[in-house]
Design a protein around this motif. Sequence first.
Motif, PDB file in Angstrom:
ATOM      1  N   ALA A 156     -76.638  32.453 -45.355  1.00  0.00           N
ATOM      2  CA  ALA A 156     -76.075  32.417 -44.010  1.00  0.00           C
ATOM      3  C   ALA A 156     -75.907  33.844 -43.505  1.00  0.00           C
ATOM      4  CB  ALA A 156     -74.742  31.709 -44.033  1.00  0.00           C
ATOM      5  N   CYS A 157     -75.951  33.981 -42.195  1.00  0.00           N
ATOM      6  CA  CYS A 157     -75.714  35.287 -41.580  1.00  0.00           C
ATOM      7  C   CYS A 157     -74.293  35.720 -41.947  1.00  0.00           C
ATOM      8  CB  CYS A 157     -75.884  35.175 -40.071  1.00  0.00           C
ATOM      9  SG  CYS A 157     -75.354  36.648 -39.173  1.00  0.00           S
ATOM     10  N   PRO A 158     -74.100  36.922 -42.492  1.00  0.00           N
ATOM     11  CA  PRO A 158     -72.757  37.338 -42.896  1.00  0.00           C
ATOM     12  C   PRO A 158     -71.819  37.591 -41.712  1.00  0.00           C
ATOM     13  CG  PRO A 158     -74.348  39.087 -43.285  1.00  0.00           C
ATOM     14  CD  PRO A 158     -75.129  37.896 -42.841  1.00  0.00           C
ATOM     15  N   LYS A 159     -72.342  37.667 -40.520  1.00  0.00           N
ATOM     16  CA  LYS A 159     -71.494  37.943 -39.348  1.00  0.00           C
ATOM     17  C   LYS A 159     -71.028  36.675 -38.657  1.00  0.00           C
ATOM     18  CE  LYS A 159     -71.933  42.289 -40.001  1.00  0.00           C
ATOM     19  NZ  LYS A 159     -70.863  42.942 -40.728  1.00  0.00           N
ATOM     20  N   CYS A 160     -71.905  35.672 -38.505  1.00  0.00           N
ATOM     21  CA  CYS A 160     -71.523  34.461 -37.766  1.00  0.00           C
ATOM     22  C   CYS A 160     -71.553  33.209 -38.634  1.00  0.00           C
ATOM     23  CB  CYS A 160     -72.428  34.273 -36.549  1.00  0.00           C
ATOM     24  SG  CYS A 160     -74.137  33.866 -36.944  1.00  0.00           S
ATOM     25  N   GLY A 161     -72.157  33.262 -39.802  1.00  0.00           N
ATOM     26  CA  GLY A 161     -72.189  32.110 -40.688  1.00  0.00           C
ATOM     27  C   GLY A 161     -73.298  31.120 -40.416  1.00  0.00           C
TER      28      GLY A 161
ATOM     29  N   ILE B  76     -78.702  39.833 -41.314  1.00  0.00           N
ATOM     30  CA  ILE B  76     -77.973  39.245 -40.197  1.00  0.00           C
ATOM     31  C   ILE B  76     -78.974  38.568 -39.263  1.00  0.00           C
ATOM     32  CG2 ILE B  76     -76.090  40.886 -40.377  1.00  0.00           C
ATOM     33  CD1 ILE B  76     -77.123  42.305 -37.945  1.00  0.00           C
ATOM     34  N   CYS B  77     -78.502  37.553 -38.541  1.00  0.00           N
ATOM     35  CA  CYS B  77     -79.388  36.790 -37.661  1.00  0.00           C
ATOM     36  C   CYS B  77     -79.742  37.622 -36.424  1.00  0.00           C
ATOM     37  CB  CYS B  77     -78.752  35.457 -37.274  1.00  0.00           C
ATOM     38  SG  CYS B  77     -77.365  35.587 -36.136  1.00  0.00           S
ATOM     39  N   ARG B  78     -80.761  37.181 -35.723  1.00  0.00           N
ATOM     40  CA  ARG B  78     -81.233  37.898 -34.546  1.00  0.00           C
ATOM     41  C   ARG B  78     -80.162  37.971 -33.461  1.00  0.00           C
ATOM     42  NH1 ARG B  78     -85.891  39.692 -32.538  1.00  0.00           N
ATOM     43  NH2 ARG B  78     -86.084  39.743 -30.272  1.00  0.00           N
ATOM     44  N   ALA B  79     -79.430  36.870 -33.264  1.00  0.00           N
ATOM     45  CA  ALA B  79     -78.402  36.840 -32.214  1.00  0.00           C
ATOM     46  C   ALA B  79     -77.320  37.879 -32.486  1.00  0.00           C
ATOM     47  CB  ALA B  79     -77.807  35.444 -32.104  1.00  0.00           C
ATOM     48  N   CYS B  80     -76.849  37.949 -33.711  1.00  0.00           N
ATOM     49  CA  CYS B  80     -75.834  38.954 -34.060  1.00  0.00           C
ATOM     50  C   CYS B  80     -76.428  40.359 -33.964  1.00  0.00           C
ATOM     51  CB  CYS B  80     -75.296  38.706 -35.459  1.00  0.00           C
ATOM     52  SG  CYS B  80     -74.242  37.254 -35.572  1.00  0.00           S
ATOM     53  N   GLY B  81     -77.666  40.519 -34.389  1.00  0.00           N
ATOM     54  CA  GLY B  81     -78.311  41.818 -34.306  1.00  0.00           C
ATOM     55  C   GLY B  81     -78.426  42.298 -32.863  1.00  0.00           C
TER      56      GLY B  81
HETATM   57 ZN    ZN Z   1     -75.298  35.870 -37.016  1.00  0.00          ZN
END
Ligand code: ZN
Length: 101
Positions: A16-21, A41-46
């Motif tokens: 899972a993305c460590p920022k948003c899960g 991290i996922c693209r959205a968080c990036g």
């Molecule tokens: Zn994320």
Amino acid sequence: MECFTIRMLEESARGACPKCGDPAAGPNGLALFADDDDEPICRACGKKMAPSMVALLDLARTAERVGKSYRHLLTPPMELLLDLASAAENYSRSAPKLRAT
Ligand SMILES: [Zn+2]
């Protein structure tokens, strides 16, 4: 200020993305990491946290795709050259401006 790096993933991301899960499933290859995490991290968080790094990642992935797919041709197809130019332009617009000293 959080730091980000682009690293090579040897295996596909399954965590899972460590920022948003959100599930961060993705192919192996280049991915964006926060310095304090081992999962990408996922693209959205990036895009929220490090938009210039996402633009640089897009440019690197596009260049890699063009290079791998069409290295046997003298000139890659125009569509891919336009993709590469677009990725380069996006990066130059989002890159931090250097200050003159
Ligand atoms: Zn994320």
